[in-house]
Write an enzyme that holds these catalytic residues in place. Structure first.
Site, PDB file in Angstrom:
ATOM      1  N   LYS A   1      -8.323 135.738   8.444  1.00 28.12           N
ATOM      2  CA  LYS A   1      -7.503 136.067   9.608  1.00 28.12           C
ATOM      3  C   LYS A   1      -7.530 134.878  10.568  1.00 28.12           C
ATOM      4  O   LYS A   1      -8.604 134.412  10.941  1.00 28.12           O
ATOM      5  CB  LYS A   1      -8.060 137.325  10.287  1.00 28.12           C
ATOM      6  CG  LYS A   1      -7.196 137.855  11.424  1.00 28.12           C
ATOM      7  CD  LYS A   1      -7.732 139.169  11.983  1.00 28.12           C
ATOM      8  CE  LYS A   1      -6.823 139.676  13.087  1.00 28.12           C
ATOM      9  NZ  LYS A   1      -7.270 140.927  13.681  1.00 28.12           N
TER      10      LYS A   1
ATOM     11  N   THR B   1      -4.942 150.490  11.991  1.00 24.04           N
ATOM     12  CA  THR B   1      -3.697 151.039  12.534  1.00 24.04           C
ATOM     13  C   THR B   1      -2.592 151.159  11.493  1.00 24.04           C
ATOM     14  O   THR B   1      -1.555 151.727  11.758  1.00 24.04           O
ATOM     15  CB  THR B   1      -3.155 150.126  13.648  1.00 24.04           C
ATOM     16  OG1 THR B   1      -3.012 148.832  13.103  1.00 24.04           O
ATOM     17  CG2 THR B   1      -4.068 150.070  14.827  1.00 24.04           C
TER      18      THR B   1
ATOM     19  N   THR C   1      -7.619 145.087  10.312  1.00 22.52           N
ATOM     20  CA  THR C   1      -7.422 143.675   9.966  1.00 22.52           C
ATOM     21  C   THR C   1      -8.635 142.781  10.273  1.00 22.52           C
ATOM     22  O   THR C   1      -8.784 141.726   9.659  1.00 22.52           O
ATOM     23  CB  THR C   1      -6.202 143.094  10.711  1.00 22.52           C
ATOM     24  OG1 THR C   1      -6.381 143.318  12.108  1.00 22.52           O
ATOM     25  CG2 THR C   1      -4.925 143.721  10.237  1.00 22.52           C
ATOM     26  N   ASP C   2      -9.498 143.206  11.212  1.00 22.80           N
ATOM     27  CA  ASP C   2     -10.560 142.283  11.663  1.00 22.80           C
ATOM     28  C   ASP C   2     -11.439 141.783  10.521  1.00 22.80           C
ATOM     29  O   ASP C   2     -11.758 140.604  10.446  1.00 22.80           O
ATOM     30  CB  ASP C   2     -11.463 142.968  12.703  1.00 22.80           C
ATOM     31  CG  ASP C   2     -10.800 143.066  14.060  1.00 22.80           C
ATOM     32  OD1 ASP C   2      -9.603 142.763  14.153  1.00 22.80           O
ATOM     33  OD2 ASP C   2     -11.483 143.443  15.032  1.00 22.80           O
TER      34      ASP C   2
HETATM   35  N1  GLU Z   1     -10.375 146.178  15.248  1.00 21.99           N
HETATM   36  C1  GLU Z   1      -9.511 147.021  14.509  1.00 21.99           C
HETATM   37  C2  GLU Z   1      -9.792 146.895  13.008  1.00 21.99           C
HETATM   38  O1  GLU Z   1      -9.927 145.811  12.485  1.00 21.99           O
HETATM   39  C3  GLU Z   1      -8.104 146.653  14.841  1.00 21.99           C
HETATM   40  C4  GLU Z   1      -7.103 147.576  14.267  1.00 21.99           C
HETATM   41  C5  GLU Z   1      -6.438 146.976  13.064  1.00 21.99           C
HETATM   42  O2  GLU Z   1      -6.449 145.783  12.897  1.00 21.99           O
HETATM   43  O3  GLU Z   1      -5.925 147.749  12.257  1.00 21.99           O
HETATM   44  O4  GLU Z   1      -9.899 147.899  12.369  1.00 21.99           O
END
Ligand code: GLU
Length: 420
Positions: free
Chosen positions: A238, A84, A160-161
């Site tokens: 994380k 995001t 971020t995951d």
């Molecule tokens: N699950 C998504 C990812 O890690 C969440 C969005 C984010 O963290 O940017 O890409």
């Protein structure tokens, strides 16, 4: 009918009106945004659709703006992989689109142009839990190419995951890189007032002007838009599902604190020199697994041995223990030539397999304690080690030698207090 069209949905006696939204990945659901702002979805076979009014044509491309090149500023590439952090929203439908041309990024975050001459490229567009070995190779190759092109710093946007898996993997695949490689993510999407996307990106670009020659991760460090922490790529994890300060360094202090586009304070040592020329090394073994040991987990390990896995990271309990019921299977695995490394699911602290009998027995069998390495980094490093060495003595030597800041002689209590 197109996304953004105003439509009527008839389901039995109920009628709904709203804007047509993008479908889910199955393609079997039709979703609309109601006038009250809520989205609802229906199975296609349950409803009839009627077009009320064609929407404005939607383009995911923003108008071009002129970006002036400033000689005195560093040249920084922002490479996108998804997530995001660098996305834009169609406010009408709520759909999220990646935004990676320099013009688009500068339009979203104009402060970037005060810090660097920005260029941009989208490498991948995925949620980070979907990342695979080929994606990592693609990311490493693209970063390397930009380094060869003479960029002063490289910022990579990422979900971020699995951000900390990618920073660890890149720390092994990219060696002796003469510029900072800064990964950045966001916990809240850029359409939300509480979004951390812009601040994290600004801090990451700011840090690209330093002499740090490492793969690092830059994210919010507290609940305010006050400062970010820059963490070593092999020492970070994380820790929270939704808070903006989700990432923390483990068994080490963060490298630096960055006050947005302002001051940068260094908090620990970092790599300022690099040895030979920059190198790209993509050889990894894919049949490597990680098990969080828990009571009654013998079948999980049996399955991996039978499936021909070459290496297993045991994320043991406490100081590095596994249930006695697992010992026979570990012994069988070692006899079949599988490398076993031990980390701890306590997360903080070091593995010490000399204290209790069970730990000593496992060590005598050949399970290798991995000091204060994080489990995620240990898994990436083992993929890399087994991609380079067949002889398990050489694998052990590689796994127990510090390569990219992942292993330290001592872990300080300070960093534990700091990171909690
Ligand atoms: N699950 C998504 C990812 O890690 C969440 C969005 C984010 O963290 O940017 O890409």
């Amino acid at each position: 009918m197109d996304i953004g069209d105003r439509i009527r949905i008839v389901r039995g006696e109920n009628i709904y009106e709203g804007l047509l939204m993008p479908s889910d990945s199955s393609g079997n659901i039709v979703s609309i945004k109601l006038d009250n702002g809520y989205n609802i979805g229906f199975r296609k076979e349950d409803v009839e659709l009627e077009l009320l009014e064609a929407g404005r044509p939607f383009s995911a491309t923003m108008p071009k703006i002129y970006v002036e090149h400033k000689e005195e500023l560093p040249n920084v590439a922002i490479l996108g992989t998804g997530g995001t952090v660098a996305s834009k929203i169609d406010y009408m439908t709520g759909a999220v689109y990646p935004a990676f041309s320099p013009e688009e990024l500068l339009m979203l975050v104009p402060e970037l142009s005060e810090l660097a001459n920005i260029s941009g490229k989208e490498i991948l567009s995925i949620v980070s839990e979907d990342i695979r070995f080929d994606d990592w190779k693609n990311v490493a190759r693209t970063i390397f190419k930009h380094v060869e092109d003479g960029l002063d710093g490289i910022v990579v946007t990422h979900g971020t995951d699995t951000l900390h898996y990618t920073t660890a993997m890149m720390s092994f695949m990219l060696r002796d890189i003469p510029v900072p490689i800064i990964f950045v993510g966001a916990q809240r999407s850029s359409d939300r007032p509480s979004s951390d996307a812009a601040f994290n990106l600004i801090s990451a670009v700011n840090f690209s002007s330093t002499d740090c020659k490492e793969v690092v991760l830059c994210m919010h460090a507290n609940m305010n838009d006050e400062y970010c922490h820059v963490h070593r790529g092999t020492k970070v994890r994380k820790f929270h599902t939704s808070r903006r300060d989700a990432f923390a360094s483990i068994n080490s202090m963060p490298i630096a604190r960055v006050y947005g586009k302002g001051q940068i304070d260094f908090l620990s040592n970092y790599r300022k020199e690099c040895g030979g020329g920059p190198a790209l090394d993509l050889d990894v073994e894919e049949k490597v697994a990680m098990i969080k040991t828990h009571p009654e987990c013998r079948d999980v390990l049996s399955c991996l041995i039978d499936k021909g896995y070459k290496g297993v990271i045991l994320e043991g309990t406490g100081l590095g223990h596994a249930p006695s019921s697992l010992h026979d299977e570990i012994k069988r695995g070692i006899e079949e030539g599988i490398f076993f490394g031990m980390t701890s699911q306590c997360i903080h602290g070091r593995v010490n397999m000399n204290v209790y009998r069970g730990g000593r027995m496992l060590k005598e069998e050949g399970v290798v304690p991995l000091g204060d390495m994080t489990s995620e980094t240990a898994w990436c490093k083992l993929c890399f080690a087994l991609g380079h060495h067949e002889d398990l003595t050489a694998v052990k030597k590689f796994m127990t030698t510090n390569i990219a800041g992942e292993l330290s002689e001592v872990s300080t209590i300070d960093s534990y207090n700091y990171c909690r």
